[in-house]
Write a protein that holds these residues in place. Structure first.
Motif, PDB file in Angstrom:
ATOM      1  N   SER A   1     -31.254  19.808  68.539  1.00 27.67           N
ATOM      2  CA  SER A   1     -32.268  19.875  69.738  1.00 27.67           C
ATOM      3  C   SER A   1     -33.573  19.722  69.206  1.00 27.67           C
ATOM      4  CB  SER A   1     -32.155  21.385  69.910  1.00 27.67           C
ATOM      5  OG  SER A   1     -32.411  22.002  68.836  1.00 27.67           O
ATOM      6  N   SER A   2     -33.845  18.859  67.898  1.00 26.74           N
ATOM      7  CA  SER A   2     -35.177  18.646  67.589  1.00 26.74           C
ATOM      8  C   SER A   2     -34.927  17.534  66.317  1.00 26.74           C
ATOM      9  CB  SER A   2     -35.948  19.761  67.038  1.00 26.74           C
ATOM     10  OG  SER A   2     -35.476  20.181  66.019  1.00 26.74           O
ATOM     11  N   GLY A   3     -35.965  16.796  66.152  1.00 28.59           N
ATOM     12  CA  GLY A   3     -36.255  15.890  64.882  1.00 28.59           C
ATOM     13  C   GLY A   3     -35.615  14.672  65.054  1.00 28.59           C
TER      14      GLY A   3
ATOM     15  N   TYR B   1     -35.634  12.542  68.457  1.00 29.92           N
ATOM     16  CA  TYR B   1     -35.537  13.661  69.766  1.00 29.92           C
ATOM     17  C   TYR B   1     -36.895  13.730  70.228  1.00 29.92           C
ATOM     18  CZ  TYR B   1     -34.299  17.791  72.140  1.00 29.92           C
ATOM     19  OH  TYR B   1     -33.633  18.532  73.398  1.00 29.92           O
ATOM     20  N   GLU B   2     -38.057  13.782  69.525  1.00 30.70           N
ATOM     21  CA  GLU B   2     -39.273  13.984  69.992  1.00 30.70           C
ATOM     22  C   GLU B   2     -40.078  12.834  70.595  1.00 30.70           C
ATOM     23  OE1 GLU B   2     -38.586  17.502  68.046  1.00 30.70           O
ATOM     24  OE2 GLU B   2     -38.284  15.638  67.337  1.00 30.70           O
TER      25      GLU B   2
ATOM     26  N   LYS C   1     -29.682  20.201  73.686  1.00 32.28           N
ATOM     27  CA  LYS C   1     -29.123  19.676  72.702  1.00 32.28           C
ATOM     28  C   LYS C   1     -28.239  18.494  72.777  1.00 32.28           C
ATOM     29  CE  LYS C   1     -27.750  22.798  69.663  1.00 32.28           C
ATOM     30  NZ  LYS C   1     -26.918  24.175  69.138  1.00 32.28           N
TER      31      LYS C   1
END
Length: 445
Positions: free
Chosen positions: A315-317, A390-391, A417
């Motif tokens: 959900s990130s990175g 992701y970002e 996610k």
């Protein structure tokens, strides 16, 4: 990856004497390059002209060792020494992307984003492929084209000469008619006027016909010149592609090394696997069988499509993974958001939460961007790399063996996610029985 990084820097094209861009560049035996005028004047100004040395390494040479540096000359002629200008010349003004494709429908150069928007229904191919297709036409030299232009120009001159001669003949006929019938003007005036009208009408018809011939020939000349320009452009693009390809491989190798720092060690999630899928004991391999297992129809499990998700979600990175596809004729790979539909009919596209590419019939590669985008398949894929930022909203696909990009989904908006997505596709009576294999990595991030 920056497209400008694969272009030679301007510093490599500066003379060590005048500190400016090479003019008539030459190379001396030690390998250093100078403007011909600069090195010649320097050597002529030295007291011991018999020992003319290199200003960089101080090794002595004779003036007869000067050799024209053809590569520098060609690069300068094509303005490749200015990476900013060269980049602007090959950038799409609408999307600010490289014009790396050629639309055969519109006969124009386009970028990757143009190919999936304005030209998505057209026949779009890489510039290299178009260059290879047009290579036979490049055999027709500029001298031959110029000869064709000169031949048609001579025809125009010949027609114009005939028009002038026709005019002179007409004037002569009129003068002779006037002399013959002058004494009988009153009685033959009507006949004389008819004769004059007939001659003038013929002259007008001759002029009209000549204008038509001239117009047709001028159009042929225009087409030939345009064709010559296109061949020059394709030839220059081909030369540029050959120059860039040597540097791009190093760039891609550096890029793959960078993104592999974000490699994750994935395992397949049996709770999401379609009942026809067979997973290995280590949950690293999956293939489709002809036997459907009796499994519970949980909300996580795919009910109609032979696919499976990884256990790991993000959900990130950034994260990167590789999948071996060797020996398969059909497969789907990519990432999917957690809330995707897992029952009934499934259409793979970003709108439905899937960012994937697929292989069909062993040779047809597509990016499922809705509508699908046909991709160039230079060689059979064996290992496919998938990188997600992701970002930044980017999903990238790579040929992991050739260290070459396959396709980029950009401008994505991720709000939940993401899970790596795998589909070995149906068995096809054993023809597509080879498994998808998730690669092992020694570290996770």
């Amino acid at each position: 990856m920056s497209a400008a990084s694969c272009v030679l820097t301007e510093a490599q094209f500066l003379c060590s004497i005048c500190l400016d861009v090479f003019t008539d560049p030459v190379t001396i035996p030690c390998g250093h390059n100078f403007c011909k005028t600069c090195i010649t004047e320097h050597w002529n100004s030295t007291k011991l002209k018999a020992r003319k040395s290199c200003l960089v390494c101080l090794v002595s040479y004779c003036e007869t060792h000067l050799k024209s540096h053809l590569t520098m000359s060609v690069l300068k002629r094509h303005q490749l020494i200015d990476p900013v200008k060269n980049l602007e010349d090959r950038m799409c003004t609408k999307h600010d992307k490289l014009l790396e494709l050629f639309c055969k429908n519109d006969q124009t150069f386009v970028c990757l984003l143009c190919s999936v928007s304005d030209h998505r229904t057209h026949n779009v191919v890489p510039l290299k492929e178009e260059y290879e297709e047009k290579k036979p036409e490049l055999g027709k030299t500029e001298a031959e084209i110029q000869q064709m232009i000169e031949e048609r120009t001579l025809k125009i001159q010949d027609i114009k000469s005939r028009v002038v001669l026709s005019q002179e003949d007409s004037d002569r006929e009129i003068a002779e008619g006037v002399q013959v019938f002058l004494a009988l003007m009153e009685s033959v005036e009507s006949s004389l006027n008819k004769l004059i009208d007939t001659v003038k009408r013929k002259q007008k018809e001759t002029e009209i016909a000549a204008e038509g011939f001239i117009k047709d020939l001028e159009q042929e000349i225009s087409k030939l010149k345009k064709r010559s320009d296109q061949l020059h452009v394709l030839q220059m693009v081909g030369q540029l592609e050959e120059t860039l390809s040597r540097h791009m491989k190093k760039v891609f190798e550096a890029e793959m090394k960078r993104i592999k720092n974000y490699a994750v060690d994935l395992t397949l999630n049996p709770d999401t696997a379609h009942p026809n899928l067979i997973l290995s004991d280590d949950w690293k391999q999956v293939y489709c069988s002809n036997v459907k297992k009796n499994l519970s129809d949980s909300p996580e499990r795919f009910a109609t499509c032979p696919c499976v998700l990884s256990k790991e979600g993000f959900s990130s990175g950034r994260f990167y993974f590789e999948v071996q596809v060797r020996g398969k004729t059909d497969w789907d790979l990519g990432v999917a958001r957690e809330s995707i539909n897992r029952k009934g009919k499934i259409t793979l596209n970003p709108h439905n939460g899937y960012w994937t590419i697929c292989l069909k019939n062993e040779s047809k590669l597509y990016a499922l961007a809705g509508p699908p985008v046909r991709l160039s398949l230079k060689s059979q894929l064996e290992n496919v790399g998938v990188f997600v930022d992701y970002e930044e909203g980017v999903v990238s696909f790579y040929d992991a063996d050739a260290t070459a990009p396959i396709y980029f989904f950009t401008g994505c908006s991720f709000t939940e996610k993401l899970y790596p997505y795998f589909s070995p596709d149906v068995n096809h009576s054993g023809k597509n029985s080879a498994p998808l294999i998730v690669s092992h990595f020694n570290h996770t991030q």
